[in-house]
Design a protein around this motif. Structure first.
Motif, PDB file in Angstrom:
ATOM      1  N   GLN A   1       0.846  -1.186   0.000  1.00  0.00           N
ATOM      2  CA  GLN A   1       0.000   0.000   0.000  1.00  0.00           C
ATOM      3  C   GLN A   1       0.880   1.234   0.000  1.00  0.00           C
ATOM      4  N   LEU A   2       0.539   2.145  -0.870  1.00  0.00           N
ATOM      5  CA  LEU A   2       1.311   3.374  -0.995  1.00  0.00           C
ATOM      6  C   LEU A   2       0.650   4.474  -0.172  1.00  0.00           C
ATOM      7  N   GLU A   3       1.489   5.281   0.430  1.00  0.00           N
ATOM      8  CA  GLU A   3       0.996   6.406   1.223  1.00  0.00           C
ATOM      9  C   GLU A   3       1.389   7.701   0.530  1.00  0.00           C
ATOM     10  N   GLU A   4       0.382   8.464   0.122  1.00  0.00           N
ATOM     11  CA  GLU A   4       0.606   9.757  -0.530  1.00  0.00           C
ATOM     12  C   GLU A   4       0.252  10.868   0.457  1.00  0.00           C
ATOM     13  N   SER A   5       0.950  11.972   0.329  1.00  0.00           N
ATOM     14  CA  SER A   5       0.636  13.126   1.166  1.00  0.00           C
ATOM     15  C   SER A   5       1.069  14.397   0.449  1.00  0.00           C
ATOM     16  N   GLY A   6       0.549  15.514   0.921  1.00  0.00           N
ATOM     17  CA  GLY A   6       0.997  16.808   0.424  1.00  0.00           C
ATOM     18  C   GLY A   6       0.012  17.564  -0.436  1.00  0.00           C
TER      19      GLY A   6
ATOM     20  N   ALA B   1       6.084   3.541   0.207  1.00  0.00           N
ATOM     21  CA  ALA B   1       5.507   2.223   0.459  1.00  0.00           C
ATOM     22  C   ALA B   1       6.137   1.661   1.727  1.00  0.00           C
ATOM     23  N   PRO B   2       5.717   2.170   2.870  1.00  0.00           N
ATOM     24  CA  PRO B   2       6.346   1.754   4.116  1.00  0.00           C
ATOM     25  C   PRO B   2       6.123   0.283   4.416  1.00  0.00           C
ATOM     26  N   GLY B   3       7.168  -0.342   4.842  1.00  0.00           N
ATOM     27  CA  GLY B   3       7.062  -1.739   5.215  1.00  0.00           C
ATOM     28  C   GLY B   3       7.034  -2.715   4.056  1.00  0.00           C
ATOM     29  N   SER B   4       7.144  -2.233   2.837  1.00  0.00           N
ATOM     30  CA  SER B   4       7.064  -3.136   1.686  1.00  0.00           C
ATOM     31  C   SER B   4       8.353  -3.924   1.484  1.00  0.00           C
ATOM     32  N   GLY B   5       9.463  -3.336   1.914  1.00  0.00           N
ATOM     33  CA  GLY B   5      10.740  -3.995   1.670  1.00  0.00           C
ATOM     34  C   GLY B   5      11.169  -3.932   0.220  1.00  0.00           C
TER      35      GLY B   5
ATOM     36  N   ASP C   1      14.329   9.328  -2.746  1.00  0.00           N
ATOM     37  CA  ASP C   1      15.372   9.100  -1.764  1.00  0.00           C
ATOM     38  C   ASP C   1      16.390   8.104  -2.311  1.00  0.00           C
ATOM     39  N   ASN C   2      17.520   7.977  -1.658  1.00  0.00           N
ATOM     40  CA  ASN C   2      18.584   7.111  -2.169  1.00  0.00           C
ATOM     41  C   ASN C   2      18.170   5.646  -2.216  1.00  0.00           C
ATOM     42  N   ALA C   3      17.313   5.248  -1.316  1.00  0.00           N
ATOM     43  CA  ALA C   3      16.889   3.850  -1.275  1.00  0.00           C
ATOM     44  C   ALA C   3      15.821   3.524  -2.305  1.00  0.00           C
ATOM     45  N   LYS C   4      15.351   4.554  -3.001  1.00  0.00           N
ATOM     46  CA  LYS C   4      14.330   4.353  -4.037  1.00  0.00           C
ATOM     47  C   LYS C   4      13.069   3.743  -3.442  1.00  0.00           C
ATOM     48  N   THR C   5      12.684   4.269  -2.272  1.00  0.00           N
ATOM     49  CA  THR C   5      11.453   3.821  -1.644  1.00  0.00           C
ATOM     50  C   THR C   5      10.428   4.941  -1.519  1.00  0.00           C
ATOM     51  N   THR C   6      10.858   6.160  -1.746  1.00  0.00           N
ATOM     52  CA  THR C   6       9.980   7.319  -1.627  1.00  0.00           C
ATOM     53  C   THR C   6      10.210   8.244  -2.804  1.00  0.00           C
ATOM     54  N   VAL C   7       9.128   8.746  -3.365  1.00  0.00           N
ATOM     55  CA  VAL C   7       9.235   9.681  -4.484  1.00  0.00           C
ATOM     56  C   VAL C   7       8.520  10.973  -4.110  1.00  0.00           C
ATOM     57  N   TYR C   8       9.093  12.081  -4.583  1.00  0.00           N
ATOM     58  CA  TYR C   8       8.556  13.394  -4.272  1.00  0.00           C
ATOM     59  C   TYR C   8       8.226  14.143  -5.570  1.00  0.00           C
ATOM     60  N   LEU C   9       7.302  15.060  -5.465  1.00  0.00           N
ATOM     61  CA  LEU C   9       7.013  15.947  -6.581  1.00  0.00           C
ATOM     62  C   LEU C   9       6.883  17.361  -6.032  1.00  0.00           C
TER      63      LEU C   9
END
Length: 115
Positions: free
Chosen positions: A3-8, A24-28, A72-80
């Motif tokens: 599950q993806l979490e969007e905000s902003g 995608a927290p906790g997705s690994g 982010d560097n881990a490629k787990t979060t994307v920003y716009l």
């Protein structure tokens, strides 16, 4: 189940700025392509920007120079980062994170640009 979490999202005046985030927290999972789309009621969903694991970035012509996609560097979060917003940018914004096997959509966040 990823599950993806969007905000902003929110309401902003013309010329203003907003920053969207999607994770995608906790997705690994570490994603190969991360992108943002938007959809206006009655119209098709359209690609705004995407960034790949290797750092390749592409923007739709209508946001070039105004919007910036990053991750982010881990490629787990994307920003716009959205600057110089216009009323025609009003839409529901969706993130899409693509892994090795499949892609995942966020639920969408409303962005309204109005005075």
């Amino acid at each position: 189940q990823v599950q993806l979490e969007e905000s902003g999202g929110g309401l902003v005046q013309p010329g203003g700025s907003l920053r969207l985030s999607c994770a995608a927290p906790g997705s690994g999972l570490s994603f190969t392509t991360m992108g943002w789309y938007r959809q206006v009621s009655g119209k098709e969903r359209e690609l705004i920007a995407e960034i790949t694991r290797t750092g390749y970035i592409d923007y739709a012509d209508f946001v070039k120079g105004r919007f910036t996609i990053s991750s982010d560097n881990a490629k787990t979060t994307v920003y716009l980062q959205m600057n110089s917003l216009k009323p025609e940018d009003t839409a529901v914004y969706y993130c899409r994170l693509t892994g090795l096997v499949r892609g995942y959509w966020g639920r969408g966040t409303q962005v309204t640009v109005s005075s």
